[in-house]
Design an enzyme around this catalytic site. Sequence first.
Site, PDB file in Angstrom:
ATOM      1  N   ASN A  14      -2.829  -7.464   5.743  1.00  0.00           N
ATOM      2  CA  ASN A  14      -4.370  -7.991   5.566  1.00  0.00           C
ATOM      3  C   ASN A  14      -4.392  -9.253   5.302  1.00  0.00           C
ATOM      4  O   ASN A  14      -5.328 -10.151   6.103  1.00  0.00           O
ATOM      5  CB  ASN A  14      -4.770  -7.391   4.219  1.00  0.00           C
ATOM      6  N   HIS A 109      -9.607  -3.015  -1.659  1.00  0.00           N
ATOM      7  CA  HIS A 109      -9.098  -1.746  -2.102  1.00  0.00           C
ATOM      8  C   HIS A 109      -9.437  -0.567  -1.125  1.00  0.00           C
ATOM      9  O   HIS A 109     -10.352  -0.456  -0.684  1.00  0.00           O
ATOM     10  CB  HIS A 109      -9.870  -1.474  -3.473  1.00  0.00           C
TER      11      HIS A 109
HETATM   12  C1  GAR Z   1      -3.661  -2.230   1.417  1.00  0.00           C
HETATM   13  O1  GAR Z   1      -3.891  -0.900   1.972  1.00  0.00           O
HETATM   14  C2  GAR Z   1      -4.657  -2.709   0.326  1.00  0.00           C
HETATM   15  O2  GAR Z   1      -5.968  -1.991   0.346  1.00  0.00           O
HETATM   16  C3  GAR Z   1      -3.945  -1.935  -1.043  1.00  0.00           C
HETATM   17  O3  GAR Z   1      -2.481  -2.494  -0.534  1.00  0.00           O
HETATM   18  C4  GAR Z   1      -2.105  -2.307   0.944  1.00  0.00           C
HETATM   19  C5  GAR Z   1      -1.577  -3.716   1.224  1.00  0.00           C
HETATM   20  O4  GAR Z   1      -1.029  -3.751   2.307  1.00  0.00           O
HETATM   21  N1  GAR Z   1      -4.381  -2.547  -2.139  1.00  0.00           N
HETATM   22  C6  GAR Z   1      -4.519  -1.933  -3.305  1.00  0.00           C
HETATM   23  O5  GAR Z   1      -3.759  -0.727  -3.207  1.00  0.00           O
HETATM   24  C7  GAR Z   1      -4.569  -2.922  -4.268  1.00  0.00           C
HETATM   25  N2  GAR Z   1      -4.896  -1.894  -5.520  1.00  0.00           N
HETATM   26  P1  GAR Z   1      -0.878  -5.169   3.177  1.00  0.00           P
HETATM   27  O6  GAR Z   1       0.268  -5.848   2.143  1.00  0.00           O
HETATM   28  O7  GAR Z   1      -0.023  -4.641   4.406  1.00  0.00           O
HETATM   29  O8  GAR Z   1      -1.940  -5.899   3.295  1.00  0.00           O
END
Ligand code: GAR
Length: 198
Positions: A14, A109
């Site tokens: 992200n 989230h």
């Molecule tokens: C994402 O899916 C985000 O929505 C989630 O962690 C992942 C991070 O992926 N966040 C949570 O669960 C927050 N409670 P990334 O490091 O590839 O962006």
Amino acid sequence: MKRVAIFISGGGSNMVKLVESMTGDHPARPVLVLANSADAGGLAKAAEMGVPTAVVDHRPFKGDRAAFEDALQAELEKAAPDILCLAGFMRVLTAGFVSKWQGRMLNIHPSLLPKYRGLHTHARALEAGDTEHGCTVHEVTPELDDGPILGQAVVPVLRDDTPDTLAARVLVQEHRLYPAVLRRFAEGDREMLRLSAR
Ligand code: GAR
């Protein structure tokens, strides 16, 4: 031009999408990517994209969350962001820290809030038999995964989904939603954005 800091804990996909979006006529620019572990894969990606990085490892603070957050705040004061984006940052922040950034701090989230605050959101949506799932970008308030919703993207749940296949379908939408919401937020637009899978 608004200055944006991004907090990560892992791969930072992200974060990459947010950084890539902040070019041209975008009203913001990335000024810091901070991780709570030197192992976070996103740090190298941020550095490759030319964004300054920092690590504040939570482990040496041994549960002293106020001291950990003081160290986070010190890094933020150096970078002087206008907006703080949590992007897969897996530490819960206390009300003391949140109050300093409230109105300027966003989180993504992986559920359609208010459903499934906390962890294991995809497994919980499957267990509940939901036919739709998705992701939410919201302003951070002291309550976990609460706060005004700025955008949501909806995906269908398929009959043979596992938590992993569902997570992958949601992540595609996270990558569309978060940059779109950040741009609007940086322009001062707080109206909720609704996206659906295409
Ligand atoms: C994402 O899916 C985000 O929505 C989630 O962690 C992942 C991070 O992926 N966040 C949570 O669960 C927050 N409670 P990334 O490091 O590839 O962006």
